[in-house]
Scaffold this active site. Structure first.
Site, PDB file in Angstrom:
ATOM      1  N   ASP A 407       0.847  -1.149   0.045  1.00  0.00           N
ATOM      2  CA  ASP A 407       0.080  -0.132  -0.028  1.00  0.00           C
ATOM      3  C   ASP A 407       0.805   1.277  -0.078  1.00  0.00           C
ATOM      4  OD1 ASP A 407      -2.436   1.554   0.280  1.00  0.00           O
ATOM      5  OD2 ASP A 407      -2.332   1.366   2.595  1.00  0.00           O
ATOM      6  N   GLU A 410       2.597   4.837  -3.945  1.00  0.00           N
ATOM      7  CA  GLU A 410       2.640   5.894  -5.077  1.00  0.00           C
ATOM      8  C   GLU A 410       3.938   6.543  -5.469  1.00  0.00           C
ATOM      9  OE1 GLU A 410       0.350   5.587  -2.889  1.00  0.00           O
ATOM     10  OE2 GLU A 410      -1.157   4.298  -4.149  1.00  0.00           O
ATOM     11  N   ASP A 485      -8.829   3.840  -2.133  1.00  0.00           N
ATOM     12  CA  ASP A 485      -9.863   4.178  -0.921  1.00  0.00           C
ATOM     13  C   ASP A 485     -11.176   4.874  -1.393  1.00  0.00           C
ATOM     14  OD1 ASP A 485      -7.954   3.590   0.895  1.00  0.00           O
ATOM     15  OD2 ASP A 485      -6.997   5.272   1.300  1.00  0.00           O
TER      16      ASP A 485
HETATM   17  C1  GLC Z   1      -4.637   3.369   2.925  1.00  0.00           C
HETATM   18  C2  GLC Z   1      -5.314   2.237   2.178  1.00  0.00           C
HETATM   19  C3  GLC Z   1      -6.173   1.346   3.008  1.00  0.00           C
HETATM   20  C4  GLC Z   1      -5.329   0.984   4.228  1.00  0.00           C
HETATM   21  C5  GLC Z   1      -4.949   2.063   5.078  1.00  0.00           C
HETATM   22  C6  GLC Z   1      -4.195   1.858   6.315  1.00  0.00           C
HETATM   23  O1  GLC Z   1      -5.657   4.234   3.124  1.00  0.00           O
HETATM   24  O2  GLC Z   1      -5.613   2.387   0.894  1.00  0.00           O
HETATM   25  O3  GLC Z   1      -6.561   0.424   2.305  1.00  0.00           O
HETATM   26  O4  GLC Z   1      -6.270   0.088   5.061  1.00  0.00           O
HETATM   27  O5  GLC Z   1      -4.064   2.974   4.119  1.00  0.00           O
HETATM   28  O6  GLC Z   1      -3.110   0.834   6.020  1.00  0.00           O
END
Ligand code: GLC
Length: 800
Positions: A407, A410, A485
């Protein structure tokens, strides 16, 4: 003081007349008087690469997107010099290069239809600030042309009339038309006059695409640096365009393990261990199938990657093992930011080996993420990727984690206006040092690649499972993905549907959304409707941010729990069908989700449809995306279809009203299809599969169906140990014939097929299996039109 205004005044520059031409096997160079070189590579008869240089020299040819496994080679190539043009002819295409201005026109070699016409064609502006050029291309938008593709854009499926930017961006709670978001896939498909082509602009800088938005009859694309370097991919069938693009940028390196196609449950975050166990136990208690449980950032010690919070998870190895015994695979999140902490092993190693990204003048790239101030590995450096892969040893080999979720790659940075690294950050780019302007869009892809390598190595001989948020073209080779998200709204259900289809049209089929929405909380109805769509997405996971309430299937009352269970069960029944679709995707590059336009591009009714799609080859799905619906209108594509729920037969090519109370949704099966089904299991491998159900939908005419199977994990299938069955159905007024052809050496566990005959228009009085007449008792013909037969039959003949 000297003020140099000359550059600013130069504006757009254009190639002028061709002064030399050179051919080296499949590579042709055309040079203009003002030193522009157009290099054309004939990749295949239907794939041509166009590469431009404004300095007459090309930089080293390097691409993260193009796979070394891409098919190359053509059947025919001829180059002719005519009065006004050079003319290149392959078996599929004729390409004219204008001698005066280097403009390119491309025609279908079969019937001379003009497919692609350079409007201004290639042009550029010099970039004083960064050096190099801003490279641009414009083409005529043809009459009635439509555009598709471009990754995860949360906009109408048909991109016509819009402008987009590709710059991988953390986009919490994005909305319809937010642009850019998490992925950069600079590939689109154009469709006009019934013919389809694709353009893959392989440039990792910030790129832009304008589909007849600025000017009605012009489509253009440009980048803030790098080369004008694009692949023209011809169909004329859209399926072939997408398949060829997928071949070029790579199919997944292996089939997903079957369990990864089960249902996944996630939340930010399940902790401590007792909470995790409570959730998994509830799944088993309610008999709602589930294969994977996720640990979000709170499992770590202060959000330090590759550590565990020992208060919440005192003995991760034991817990992971116990979960596994109950059929749950544990998947953990790993982000790129490494906490600046002199006592933290990963940080120390990264620092000692100089693995972290640096700013232009030398300092490390420092940015705030969940753990606070962090440094960031330069995943574009192969040494760093090796190191990163090695860090998974303990998690995978020792603790037994089965999948990793990447995650924030980017890369996302908090509390800065541009949400990511500044442009000046330096990257290795596999030995082609550059700034973040060039590496940004591939950073997440290279992180997922390194993670993939770690899982592959330490999980061997099991197949790796990775999920990524950020992606560039080609990322599908290593990992699955989700759409980031989103929000628990009805509009987002529409968005999730479009995004998954669009990703599939962009070569990336292993995709899903956070079911129910990540931000905010769905009501039961929205959650149920979302599950109904989600079970038809290749990646099927509920995830939510946690601070908006609970989002497990049983949190919305009994009625909703029942509906959710029913649809997750349907997913598990359809696993052999989905697995077979994956096999097609891996072999032929055909997307698993097929938008109606891809399914039938000749029918112009499909060009602006967004909601309906074909799951695999033969199941039409159309989610309910409005509250309080009792059904909906949908477009049934041409051909004949059976309503899945009541077997009602309908002819397509028109809009129809379909009833769908909350416990149902519009689902249709293509006539002639043979749909394989497993029994319901609580997790993949729970039961031995002794029998596969084949639902046979009678058709007057012919239709082929497939059933792929193997060990459901491991690599034996690559050595021929798979089982591929092709069923050829032929239906006549008073006969139904099914011929089976088998390939591969894998012996499936099941011994029999249970055939359910649907829509047979005559009373059966005679059955032959492999030319021998069988009495009804022996094959157990039941009153309900089912019959059980040996899985290895070659021909089944059912007669009046
Ligand atoms: C980001 C991710 C989400 C995750 C969060 C905490 O917002 O997109 O899926 O739960 O981070 O790690």
């Amino acid at each position: 003081m000297i003020t140099n205004t000359e550059l600013a005044l130069k504006g757009n520059q254009f190639p002028n007349n061709i002064v030399s031409y050179n051919k080296n096997i499949d590579v042709l160079d055309f040079r203009t008087e003002n030193d522009v070189t157009l290099q054309i590579t004939i990749v295949r008869d239907s794939v041509i690469r166009f590469r431009y240089s404004t300095t007459s020299n090309f930089d080293k040819d390097f691409s993260y997107a193009i796979t070394k496994y891409a098919r190359t080679g053509y059947n025919y190539l001829e180059i002719e010099e005519a009065a006004e043009d050079y003319i290149i002819t392959t078996q599929k295409l004729i390409c004219h290069i204008n001698k005066i201005n280097l403009k390119v026109n491309i025609y279908d070699a079969k019937d001379n239809t003009l497919i692609s016409h350079d409007e201004l064609g290639f042009h550029w502006e010099e970039s004083y600030e960064f050096g190099g050029d801003i490279v641009k291309m414009s083409k005529t938008s043809q009459d009635g042309e439509s555009y598709y593709g471009l990754g995860d854009k949360p906009s109408h499926l048909n991109l016509k009339g819009k402008r987009f930017e590709n710059w991988v961006t953390d986009s919490y709670a994005y909305g319809k038309d937010t642009d850019p978001i998490y992925k950069a896939i600079p590939f689109y498909t154009g469709l006009h006059h019934g013919k389809s082509y694709g353009i893959f602009f392989d440039n990792t800088f910030r790129t832009f695409f304008d589909f007849a938005h600025e000017r009605k009859n012009v489509t253009s694309f440009w980048a803030q640096g790098g080369e004008m370097n694009y692949y023209f991919i011809y169909g004329p069938k859209m399926t072939d365009v997408v398949a060829n693009y997928t071949d070029l940028t790579g199919k997944p390196h292996q089939l997903p393990a079957l369990w990864t196609l089960g249902y996944h449950q996630c939340k930010w975050s399940y902790y401590p261990e007792s909470k995790v166990k409570e959730v998994t136990a509830k799944f088993r208690e309610l008999q709602i199938p589930c294969d994977a449980i996720y640990l979000d950032i709170d499992y770590m010690e202060g959000f330090r990657c590759f550590t565990w919070n020992k208060e919440y998870f005192p003995d991760p190895k034991r817990m992971v093992q116990e979960l596994l015994e109950d059929g749950f695979k544990t998947i953990v999140i790993i982000d790129p930011g490494i906490k600046i902490d002199k006592d933290y092993e990963v940080f120390k190693e990264g620092l000692e080996n100089d693995y972290f990204c640096r700013r232009a003048d030398g300092p490390y790239m420092k940015g705030k993420v969940w753990p606070g101030e962090c440094y960031f590995p330069d995943f574009t450096n192969p040494k760093v990727r090796d190191w990163w892969a090695g860090l998974f040893k303990e998690l995978i080999e020792d603790i037994g984690v089965k999948g990793v979720w990447n995650d924030m790659n980017e890369p996302a940075i908090m509390e800065v206006p541009n949400k990511t690294f500044p442009d000046d950050v330096r990257h290795d780019y596999d030995g082609n040092p550059c700034s973040h302007r060039k590496a940004h869009n591939v950073y997440g892809m290279q992180m997922a690649r390194a993670t993939y390598q770690g899982l592959k190595k330490f999980g061997y001989p099991k197949r790796p499972f990775v999920i990524t948020r950020a992606a560039y073209a080609g990322t599908q080779r290593y990992t699955s993905s989700w759409t980031g998200d989103n929000i628990a709204t009805w509009e987002h259900l529409w968005i999730a549907n479009v995004q998954a289809q669009r990703m599939a049209l962009s070569g990336f089929s292993f995709i899903g959304s956070d079911i129910g929405g990540f931000a905010e909380q769905p009501n039961g109805e929205l959650y149920a409707r979302w599950i109904q769509l989600g079970v038809f997405h290749p990646f099927c996971r509920t995830h939510s941010s946690g601070d908006h309430g609970e989002q497990e299937p049983w949190m919305f009352g009994e009625e909703i729990t029942r509906v959710v269970k029913k649809f997750i069960e349907l997913r598990y029944q359809l696993l052999p069908y989905l697995y077979t679709s994956f096999w097609h995707y891996l072999n032929e590059g055909t997307p698993i989700l097929k938008s109606l336009v891809l399914y039938d591009q000749e029918d112009i009714q499909t060009h602006y449809r967004t909601d309906e799609f074909i799951f695999g080859d033969q199941i039409l799905v159309c989610p309910i995306i409005e509250a309080n619906s009792k059904g909906r209108r949908l477009y049934l594509p041409k051909g004949n279809w059976y309503n899945y729920w009541n077997n009602k037969f309908s002819s397509g090519g028109k809009e129809v009203w379909v009833e769908a109370d909350l416990d149902s949704m519009p689902l249709f099966i293509k006539e002639g299809a043979i749909i394989p089904k497993y029994p319901i299991q609580q997790y993949v491998g729970e039961k031995e599969i002794n029998e596969v159900v084949l639902e046979v939908y009678y058709k007057k005419g012919k239709e082929n169906s497939f059933l792929y199977d193997d060990a459901h994990d491991g690599y034996d299938y690559t050595k021929g140990r798979f089982s591929l069955r092709t069923f050829k159905l032929t239906g006549k007024t008073n006969e139904l014939i099914i011929q089976q052809h088998k390939a591969g050496t894998f012996i499936t566990g099941y011994k029999t097929f249970k055939l359910k005959l649907i829509g047979v228009p005559f009373n059966i009085s005679k059955i032959q299996i492999d030319n021998e007449e069988i009495d009804f008792e022996a094959v157990k013909v039941n009153g309900d039109n089912t019959l059980i037969i040996d899985k290895d039959f070659t021909s089944l003949h059912i007669m009046q």
